[in-house]
Motif scaffolding. Structure first.
Motif, mmCIF file in Angstrom:
data_model
loop_
_atom_site.group_PDB
_atom_site.id
_atom_site.type_symbol
_atom_site.label_atom_id
_atom_site.label_comp_id
_atom_site.label_asym_id
_atom_site.label_seq_id
_atom_site.Cartn_x
_atom_site.Cartn_y
_atom_site.Cartn_z
ATOM 1 N N ARG A 1 24.775 -13.661 20.092
ATOM 2 C CA ARG A 1 25.156 -15.150 19.890
ATOM 3 C C ARG A 1 24.260 -15.378 18.473
ATOM 4 O O ARG A 1 22.695 -14.792 18.712
ATOM 5 C CB ARG A 1 24.679 -15.987 20.724
ATOM 6 N N VAL A 2 24.098 -16.105 17.775
ATOM 7 C CA VAL A 2 23.686 -16.644 16.856
ATOM 8 C C VAL A 2 23.245 -17.666 16.475
ATOM 9 O O VAL A 2 24.685 -18.418 16.485
ATOM 10 C CB VAL A 2 23.758 -15.729 15.250
ATOM 11 N N ASN A 3 22.282 -18.658 15.791
ATOM 12 C CA ASN A 3 22.068 -20.231 15.998
ATOM 13 C C ASN A 3 22.207 -19.553 14.028
ATOM 14 O O ASN A 3 21.475 -19.292 13.093
ATOM 15 C CB ASN A 3 21.466 -20.809 16.080
ATOM 16 N N GLY A 4 22.645 -21.155 13.568
ATOM 17 C CA GLY A 4 22.132 -21.346 12.186
ATOM 18 C C GLY A 4 20.577 -21.406 11.499
ATOM 19 O O GLY A 4 20.052 -22.204 12.329
ATOM 20 N N GLY A 5 20.562 -20.379 10.820
ATOM 21 C CA GLY A 5 18.832 -20.479 10.680
ATOM 22 C C GLY A 5 18.302 -19.303 11.215
ATOM 23 O O GLY A 5 17.121 -18.939 10.743
ATOM 24 N N ASP A 6 19.128 -18.905 12.145
ATOM 25 C CA ASP A 6 18.550 -17.495 12.596
ATOM 26 C C ASP A 6 18.600 -16.041 11.726
ATOM 27 O O ASP A 6 19.430 -16.057 10.683
ATOM 28 C CB ASP A 6 19.248 -17.017 13.518
ATOM 29 N N ARG A 7 17.403 -15.544 11.786
ATOM 30 C CA ARG A 7 16.824 -14.163 10.893
ATOM 31 C C ARG A 7 17.925 -13.277 11.145
ATOM 32 O O ARG A 7 18.033 -13.196 12.399
ATOM 33 C CB ARG A 7 15.866 -14.132 10.553
ATOM 34 N N ILE A 8 19.267 -12.832 9.769
ATOM 35 C CA ILE A 8 19.575 -11.742 10.588
ATOM 36 C C ILE A 8 20.411 -10.626 9.410
ATOM 37 O O ILE A 8 20.229 -9.441 9.888
ATOM 38 C CB ILE A 8 21.403 -12.430 9.873
ATOM 39 N N GLY A 9 19.147 -10.066 9.116
ATOM 40 C CA GLY A 9 18.572 -9.296 7.658
ATOM 41 C C GLY A 9 17.831 -9.693 6.600
ATOM 42 O O GLY A 9 17.279 -10.370 6.638
ATOM 43 N N SER A 10 17.945 -8.537 5.761
ATOM 44 C CA SER A 10 16.765 -9.110 4.665
ATOM 45 C C SER A 10 18.177 -8.348 3.918
ATOM 46 O O SER A 10 18.999 -7.533 3.480
ATOM 47 C CB SER A 10 15.822 -8.718 4.489
ATOM 48 N N VAL A 11 17.719 -8.983 2.220
ATOM 49 C CA VAL A 11 18.527 -8.984 1.290
ATOM 50 C C VAL A 11 18.365 -7.476 0.350
ATOM 51 O O VAL A 11 17.273 -6.728 -0.023
ATOM 52 C CB VAL A 11 17.895 -9.414 -0.076
ATOM 53 N N GLY A 12 19.970 -6.786 -0.090
ATOM 54 C CA GLY A 12 19.673 -4.968 -0.952
ATOM 55 C C GLY A 12 20.083 -5.968 -2.006
ATOM 56 O O GLY A 12 20.654 -5.897 -2.407
ATOM 57 N N ASP A 13 20.550 -4.059 -2.123
ATOM 58 C CA ASP A 13 21.574 -3.972 -3.226
ATOM 59 C C ASP A 13 22.318 -2.494 -2.769
ATOM 60 O O ASP A 13 22.559 -1.744 -3.376
ATOM 61 C CB ASP A 13 20.846 -3.849 -4.217
ATOM 62 N N ALA A 14 23.060 -2.685 -1.355
ATOM 63 C CA ALA A 14 23.428 -1.331 -1.001
ATOM 64 C C ALA A 14 25.059 -1.573 -0.946
ATOM 65 O O ALA A 14 25.468 -3.350 -1.717
ATOM 66 C CB ALA A 14 23.609 -1.226 1.109
ATOM 67 N N GLY A 15 26.103 -0.635 -1.331
ATOM 68 C CA GLY A 15 27.438 -0.755 -1.608
ATOM 69 C C GLY A 15 27.506 -1.120 -3.402
ATOM 70 O O GLY A 15 26.347 -0.128 -4.229
ATOM 71 N N VAL A 16 28.062 -1.614 -3.695
ATOM 72 C CA VAL A 16 28.305 -1.943 -5.152
ATOM 73 C C VAL A 16 27.565 -3.300 -5.829
ATOM 74 O O VAL A 16 28.346 -4.092 -5.130
ATOM 75 C CB VAL A 16 29.922 -2.348 -5.418
ATOM 76 N N ALA A 17 26.817 -2.976 -6.377
ATOM 77 C CA ALA A 17 26.184 -4.114 -6.104
ATOM 78 C C ALA A 17 24.821 -3.993 -7.907
ATOM 79 O O ALA A 17 24.226 -2.562 -8.062
ATOM 80 C CB ALA A 17 25.090 -4.844 -4.800
ATOM 81 N N PHE A 18 24.747 -4.967 -8.535
ATOM 82 C CA PHE A 18 24.200 -4.658 -9.960
ATOM 83 C C PHE A 18 22.461 -5.370 -9.159
ATOM 84 O O PHE A 18 23.006 -6.761 -9.701
ATOM 85 C CB PHE A 18 24.504 -5.952 -11.032
#
Ligand SMILES: [Zn+2]
Length: 360
Positions: free
Chosen positions: A213-230
């Protein structure tokens, strides 16, 4: 030479009106008391006291069946405000026509995926639906260009539906498209009763697991460039219906709450035969000021992999516009300006424009 005929409809957003709740209470017929009295004989010697017998004992039984059903039906009666004084090029004739339209309902169900001290606005150079004409994949979401490692927040309450890589489970057009992703099934449903998901792609780190369960505003991870990303960024999608379906996306501009004192311009651009205009250009500048175009968007191809909202039926949006009056320019893919019109952007609301241009 025939003259183009244009229509423009400006719709004020309105809220659905919940249906009244009716509770029916059924009572059994009230039992009456029977009074039996015996009159004293006129010549009676013995003095008798008249007796009264109350029978039966009145009983009142209240039977109420608590079976109230609350049905919320989105109002299909929009408040239409028609501005019938559009200024067109001199040779054009405007025939204002009010067309019954599905109610535009603001349903900004979600918050932003970043705190205000981060970059929490979408990259407007690559909006939802843009793609082919720029030689890029058609964009199914919004990008937030934060640096690697920036905390990503859930945009609403719900349950984690998927957390991991998209190598064995396909969420995009090819495996490993989003790299590391999280999909949240939210507690809210769409106005047409379908489940609503948010998808977070290209993550560097995932901090939640499926079923959590998560609430709005909960941390779910961090920014990266995995997959197809510039480069590092968050790719955020809204999906309605089937979460694994790449074509179940909706435009996040209509779902994520604008900043205070900001609103959204949305609209539908069609040819006079009713077919949607693809890659028309919608530009805005502040009305009354001789300044440059502030923002622009392209109408997207809702006949391809991009869907419009079932309620709005839009094919373009400009999200996060400060409250103001804007002059809207609409042109086709050849750059021909078809008309200009002033429109109000209100705080926390979606202003909807319906544009019909002649079939070339
Ligand atoms: Zn993206």
């Amino acid at each position: 030479m025939c003259l183009p005929i244009l229509w423009l409809i400006l719709l004020s957003a309105c809220q659905p009106t919940p249906a009244m709740v009716a509770v029916r209470v059924t009572l059994p017929p009230t039992q009456g008391a029977v009074l039996l009295a015996t009159a004293a004989p006129t010549t009676a010697v013995p003095t008798r006291t008249p007796t009264a017998t109350l029978s039966p004992t009145p009983t009142l039984t209240l039977t109420a069946t608590p079976s109230a059903t609350l049905t919320i039906t989105p109002s299909l009666t929009p408040t239409l405000t028609l501005t019938a004084t559009q200024t067109l090029t001199p040779t054009q004739t405007l025939t204002p026509t009010v067309t019954p339209t599905i109610a535009p309902v603001d349903f900004y169900a979600f918050r932003r995926p970043f705190t205000r001290d981060q970059i929490d606005y979408a990259d407007r150079t690559y909006p939802y639906g843009m793609g082919e004409m720029r030689g890029l994949p058609v964009h199914h979401g919004l990008d937030f260009a934060n640096g690697r490692g920036t905390q990503i927040l859930a945009i609403g309450d719900g349950t984690v539906y998927y957390a991991g890589q998209d190598i064995d489970v396909l969420y995009g057009p090819i495996p490993d498209y989003y790299g590391n992703l999280v999909v949240i099934l939210h507690d809210v449903k769409s106005l047409d009763g379908l489940p609503v998901y948010s998808l977070y792609g290209h993550m560097q780190r995932i901090d939640v697991t499926a079923g959590q369960r998560v609430n709005g505003g909960d941390r779910i991870g961090s920014v990266g460039d995995a997959g197809v990303a510039f480069g590092p960024h968050l790719h955020l999608e809204i999906r309605v219906g089937v979460p694994e379906s790449f074509s179940s996306v909706r435009n996040p501009d209509l779902w994520i709450l604008p900043y205070p004192q900001f609103g959204t311009l949305a609209g539908r651009m069609t040819y006079s035969d009713g077919t949607p205009v693809y890659e028309g250009t919608i530009s805005v500048k502040r009305a009354g000021l001789d300044n440059a175009v502030l923002r622009y968007a392209y109408s997207y191809n809702i006949d391809a992999t991009i869907a419009s909202d079932n309620i709005w039926r839009e094919n373009f949006t400009l999200g996060d516009l400060p409250v103001d009056t804007y002059t809207v320019f609409v042109s086709d893919r050849n750059g021909r300006v078809h008309f200009t019109q002033d429109i109000e952007i209100e705080a926390g609301k979606t202003s909807f424009v319906e544009v019909v241009i002649p079939k070339p």
